[in-house]
Write a protein that holds these residues in place. Structure first.
Motif, PDB file in Angstrom:
ATOM      1  N   MET A   1    -115.698  27.757 -19.400  1.00 58.19           N
ATOM      2  CA  MET A   1    -115.503  29.178 -19.195  1.00 58.19           C
ATOM      3  C   MET A   1    -116.827  29.901 -19.369  1.00 58.19           C
ATOM      4  SD  MET A   1    -111.717  30.197 -20.012  1.00 58.19           S
ATOM      5  CE  MET A   1    -112.169  31.343 -21.248  1.00 58.19           C
ATOM      6  N   HIS A   2    -117.822  29.357 -18.737  1.00 59.86           N
ATOM      7  CA  HIS A   2    -119.180  29.864 -18.867  1.00 59.86           C
ATOM      8  C   HIS A   2    -119.395  31.209 -18.191  1.00 59.86           C
ATOM      9  CE1 HIS A   2    -119.091  27.768 -15.027  1.00 59.86           C
ATOM     10  NE2 HIS A   2    -120.173  28.434 -14.682  1.00 59.86           N
ATOM     11  N   LEU A   3    -118.517  31.641 -17.308  1.00 60.41           N
ATOM     12  CA  LEU A   3    -118.701  32.902 -16.603  1.00 60.41           C
ATOM     13  C   LEU A   3    -117.990  34.081 -17.255  1.00 60.41           C
ATOM     14  CD1 LEU A   3    -118.341  31.667 -12.908  1.00 60.41           C
ATOM     15  CD2 LEU A   3    -120.443  32.138 -14.176  1.00 60.41           C
ATOM     16  N   VAL A   4    -117.172  33.822 -18.233  1.00 58.23           N
ATOM     17  CA  VAL A   4    -116.424  34.890 -18.894  1.00 58.23           C
ATOM     18  C   VAL A   4    -117.394  35.742 -19.700  1.00 58.23           C
ATOM     19  CG1 VAL A   4    -114.606  35.422 -20.574  1.00 58.23           C
ATOM     20  CG2 VAL A   4    -114.326  33.497 -18.991  1.00 58.23           C
ATOM     21  N   PRO A   5    -117.390  37.068 -19.470  1.00 58.31           N
ATOM     22  CA  PRO A   5    -118.266  37.949 -20.245  1.00 58.31           C
ATOM     23  C   PRO A   5    -117.959  37.865 -21.739  1.00 58.31           C
ATOM     24  CG  PRO A   5    -117.321  39.111 -18.363  1.00 58.31           C
ATOM     25  CD  PRO A   5    -116.630  37.789 -18.461  1.00 58.31           C
ATOM     26  N   ALA A   6    -118.964  38.093 -22.544  1.00 58.87           N
ATOM     27  CA  ALA A   6    -118.845  37.960 -23.995  1.00 58.87           C
ATOM     28  C   ALA A   6    -117.689  38.789 -24.554  1.00 58.87           C
ATOM     29  CB  ALA A   6    -120.154  38.361 -24.661  1.00 58.87           C
ATOM     30  N   GLU A   7    -117.487  39.994 -24.028  1.00 56.49           N
ATOM     31  CA  GLU A   7    -116.432  40.857 -24.561  1.00 56.49           C
ATOM     32  C   GLU A   7    -115.017  40.337 -24.254  1.00 56.49           C
ATOM     33  OE1 GLU A   7    -117.481  42.622 -20.502  1.00 56.49           O
ATOM     34  OE2 GLU A   7    -118.633  41.874 -22.208  1.00 56.49           O
ATOM     35  N   ARG A   8    -114.890  39.354 -23.362  1.00 58.11           N
ATOM     36  CA  ARG A   8    -113.584  38.778 -23.045  1.00 58.11           C
ATOM     37  C   ARG A   8    -113.472  37.315 -23.468  1.00 58.11           C
ATOM     38  NH1 ARG A   8    -113.362  39.931 -16.865  1.00 58.11           N
ATOM     39  NH2 ARG A   8    -115.321  41.036 -17.067  1.00 58.11           N
ATOM     40  N   ALA A   9    -114.510  36.787 -24.060  1.00 59.91           N
ATOM     41  CA  ALA A   9    -114.566  35.357 -24.401  1.00 59.91           C
ATOM     42  C   ALA A   9    -113.477  34.933 -25.389  1.00 59.91           C
ATOM     43  CB  ALA A   9    -115.937  35.003 -24.950  1.00 59.91           C
ATOM     44  N   GLY A  10    -113.010  35.834 -26.233  1.00 60.64           N
ATOM     45  CA  GLY A  10    -112.001  35.488 -27.223  1.00 60.64           C
ATOM     46  C   GLY A  10    -110.574  35.557 -26.713  1.00 60.64           C
ATOM     47  N   GLN A  11    -110.396  36.002 -25.485  1.00 60.29           N
ATOM     48  CA  GLN A  11    -109.039  36.118 -24.948  1.00 60.29           C
ATOM     49  C   GLN A  11    -108.491  34.749 -24.557  1.00 60.29           C
ATOM     50  OE1 GLN A  11    -110.106  39.142 -21.951  1.00 60.29           O
ATOM     51  NE2 GLN A  11    -108.515  40.411 -22.882  1.00 60.29           N
ATOM     52  N   ARG A  12    -107.201  34.599 -24.716  1.00 62.32           N
ATOM     53  CA  ARG A  12    -106.522  33.339 -24.417  1.00 62.32           C
ATOM     54  C   ARG A  12    -106.446  33.126 -22.904  1.00 62.32           C
ATOM     55  NH1 ARG A  12    -101.212  32.346 -23.213  1.00 62.32           N
ATOM     56  NH2 ARG A  12    -100.472  30.263 -23.676  1.00 62.32           N
ATOM     57  N   THR A  13    -106.724  31.922 -22.478  1.00 66.20           N
ATOM     58  CA  THR A  13    -106.592  31.560 -21.063  1.00 66.20           C
ATOM     59  C   THR A  13    -105.743  30.305 -20.949  1.00 66.20           C
ATOM     60  OG1 THR A  13    -108.578  30.202 -21.063  1.00 66.20           O
ATOM     61  CG2 THR A  13    -108.862  32.515 -20.479  1.00 66.20           C
ATOM     62  N   ILE A  14    -105.176  30.098 -19.789  1.00 67.67           N
ATOM     63  CA  ILE A  14    -104.382  28.903 -19.510  1.00 67.67           C
ATOM     64  C   ILE A  14    -105.251  27.865 -18.802  1.00 67.67           C
ATOM     65  CG2 ILE A  14    -102.313  27.983 -18.365  1.00 67.67           C
ATOM     66  CD1 ILE A  14    -101.689  30.102 -20.543  1.00 67.67           C
ATOM     67  N   ASP A  15    -105.859  28.273 -17.694  1.00 68.24           N
ATOM     68  CA  ASP A  15    -106.710  27.386 -16.891  1.00 68.24           C
ATOM     69  C   ASP A  15    -108.111  27.986 -16.807  1.00 68.24           C
ATOM     70  OD1 ASP A  15    -104.626  25.517 -16.129  1.00 68.24           O
ATOM     71  OD2 ASP A  15    -103.852  27.101 -14.817  1.00 68.24           O
ATOM     72  N   GLY A  16    -108.965  27.588 -17.721  1.00 73.22           N
ATOM     73  CA  GLY A  16    -110.318  28.150 -17.796  1.00 73.22           C
ATOM     74  C   GLY A  16    -111.110  28.032 -16.509  1.00 73.22           C
ATOM     75  N   HIS A  17    -110.993  26.888 -15.823  1.00 75.28           N
ATOM     76  CA  HIS A  17    -111.746  26.718 -14.583  1.00 75.28           C
ATOM     77  C   HIS A  17    -111.279  27.700 -13.512  1.00 75.28           C
ATOM     78  CE1 HIS A  17    -108.178  24.256 -13.906  1.00 75.28           C
ATOM     79  NE2 HIS A  17    -108.424  24.320 -12.603  1.00 75.28           N
ATOM     80  N   ARG A  18    -109.994  28.027 -13.517  1.00 73.50           N
ATOM     81  CA  ARG A  18    -109.479  29.007 -12.552  1.00 73.50           C
ATOM     82  C   ARG A  18    -109.979  30.410 -12.883  1.00 73.50           C
ATOM     83  NH1 ARG A  18    -105.731  26.738  -9.103  1.00 73.50           N
ATOM     84  NH2 ARG A  18    -104.784  24.822  -9.889  1.00 73.50           N
ATOM     85  N   VAL A  19    -110.146  30.693 -14.165  1.00 78.96           N
ATOM     86  CA  VAL A  19    -110.693  31.984 -14.584  1.00 78.96           C
ATOM     87  C   VAL A  19    -112.102  32.139 -14.019  1.00 78.96           C
ATOM     88  CG1 VAL A  19    -111.434  33.379 -16.555  1.00 78.96           C
ATOM     89  CG2 VAL A  19    -109.268  32.143 -16.650  1.00 78.96           C
ATOM     90  N   CYS A  20    -112.902  31.100 -14.132  1.00 75.22           N
ATOM     91  CA  CYS A  20    -114.270  31.143 -13.595  1.00 75.22           C
ATOM     92  C   CYS A  20    -114.263  31.303 -12.076  1.00 75.22           C
ATOM     93  CB  CYS A  20    -115.049  29.897 -14.012  1.00 75.22           C
ATOM     94  SG  CYS A  20    -115.422  29.855 -15.783  1.00 75.22           S
ATOM     95  N   ASP A  21    -113.376  30.583 -11.392  1.00 82.72           N
ATOM     96  CA  ASP A  21    -113.255  30.732  -9.934  1.00 82.72           C
ATOM     97  C   ASP A  21    -112.879  32.166  -9.570  1.00 82.72           C
ATOM     98  OD1 ASP A  21    -113.820  28.043  -9.684  1.00 82.72           O
ATOM     99  OD2 ASP A  21    -111.736  27.446  -9.281  1.00 82.72           O
ATOM    100  N   ALA A  22    -111.963  32.745 -10.335  1.00 87.76           N
ATOM    101  CA  ALA A  22    -111.527  34.118 -10.077  1.00 87.76           C
ATOM    102  C   ALA A  22    -112.662  35.109 -10.311  1.00 87.76           C
ATOM    103  CB  ALA A  22    -110.320  34.461 -10.948  1.00 87.76           C
ATOM    104  N   ILE A  23    -113.454  34.883 -11.352  1.00 89.04           N
ATOM    105  CA  ILE A  23    -114.595  35.759 -11.634  1.00 89.04           C
ATOM    106  C   ILE A  23    -115.590  35.724 -10.482  1.00 89.04           C
ATOM    107  CG2 ILE A  23    -116.625  36.037 -13.126  1.00 89.04           C
ATOM    108  CD1 ILE A  23    -114.762  35.240 -15.486  1.00 89.04           C
ATOM    109  N   VAL A  24    -115.854  34.525  -9.961  1.00 86.03           N
ATOM    110  CA  VAL A  24    -116.762  34.388  -8.812  1.00 86.03           C
ATOM    111  C   VAL A  24    -116.191  35.121  -7.600  1.00 86.03           C
ATOM    112  CG1 VAL A  24    -117.735  32.735  -7.163  1.00 86.03           C
ATOM    113  CG2 VAL A  24    -117.818  32.250  -9.612  1.00 86.03           C
ATOM    114  N   ALA A  25    -114.885  34.983  -7.364  1.00 87.13           N
ATOM    115  CA  ALA A  25    -114.248  35.620  -6.212  1.00 87.13           C
ATOM    116  C   ALA A  25    -114.318  37.143  -6.291  1.00 87.13           C
ATOM    117  CB  ALA A  25    -112.795  35.173  -6.102  1.00 87.13           C
ATOM    118  N   VAL A  26    -114.119  37.686  -7.489  1.00 89.37           N
ATOM    119  CA  VAL A  26    -114.168  39.144  -7.660  1.00 89.37           C
ATOM    120  C   VAL A  26    -115.594  39.644  -7.441  1.00 89.37           C
ATOM    121  CG1 VAL A  26    -113.917  41.010  -9.344  1.00 89.37           C
ATOM    122  CG2 VAL A  26    -112.154  39.240  -9.157  1.00 89.37           C
ATOM    123  N   GLY A  27    -116.562  38.953  -7.977  1.00 92.72           N
ATOM    124  CA  GLY A  27    -117.956  39.330  -7.789  1.00 92.72           C
ATOM    125  C   GLY A  27    -118.362  40.530  -8.626  1.00 92.72           C
TER     126      GLY A  27
END
Length: 119
Positions: A1-27
């Protein structure tokens, strides 16, 4: 979950790799804002009618657009001024007549995609 901003790093995720993919998609937020502004131009039925008419008919005068869309000349002029400021349409003067056309770019490509999907 290397792309998650620091202010959101503590939030619970289910699929970390999908979170990173979503962050890239949003831009970048500025890119999202720019597209939101483009889409807001399409949210008005009058402006959308004008863009569809320009997409199909090419360079066309304000009064002709008014007849084609059922709008008043003043409403067409006002909408075209907004679309021109946004860089989506361009007016070419021919004596006293200004003919408007759709500018090639993201909005033209979006309209082409939408219109071609209807067929």
């Amino acid at each position: 979950m290397h792309l998650v901003p620091a202010e959101r790093a503590g939030q619970r995720t289910i699929d970390g790799h999908r979170v990173c993919d979503a962050i890239v998609a949003v831009g970048e937020p500025e890119r999202v804002r720019a597209w939101a502004e483009r889409f807001s131009l399409l949210s008005d039925p009058g402006r959308l009618s004008l863009l569809l008419a320009l997409h199909e008919a090419g360079p066309i005068a304000v009064s002709d657009l008014a007849v084609a869309t059922g709008m008043r000349d003043t409403a067409v002029s006002q909408a075209l001024r907004l679309l021109r400021t946004a860089g989506i349409v361009h007016g070419e003067k021919d004596g006293r007549i200004v003919r408007y056309r759709l500018v090639e770019g993201p909005m033209a490509a979006l309209l082409e995609h939408c219109v071609s999907r209807e067929a």
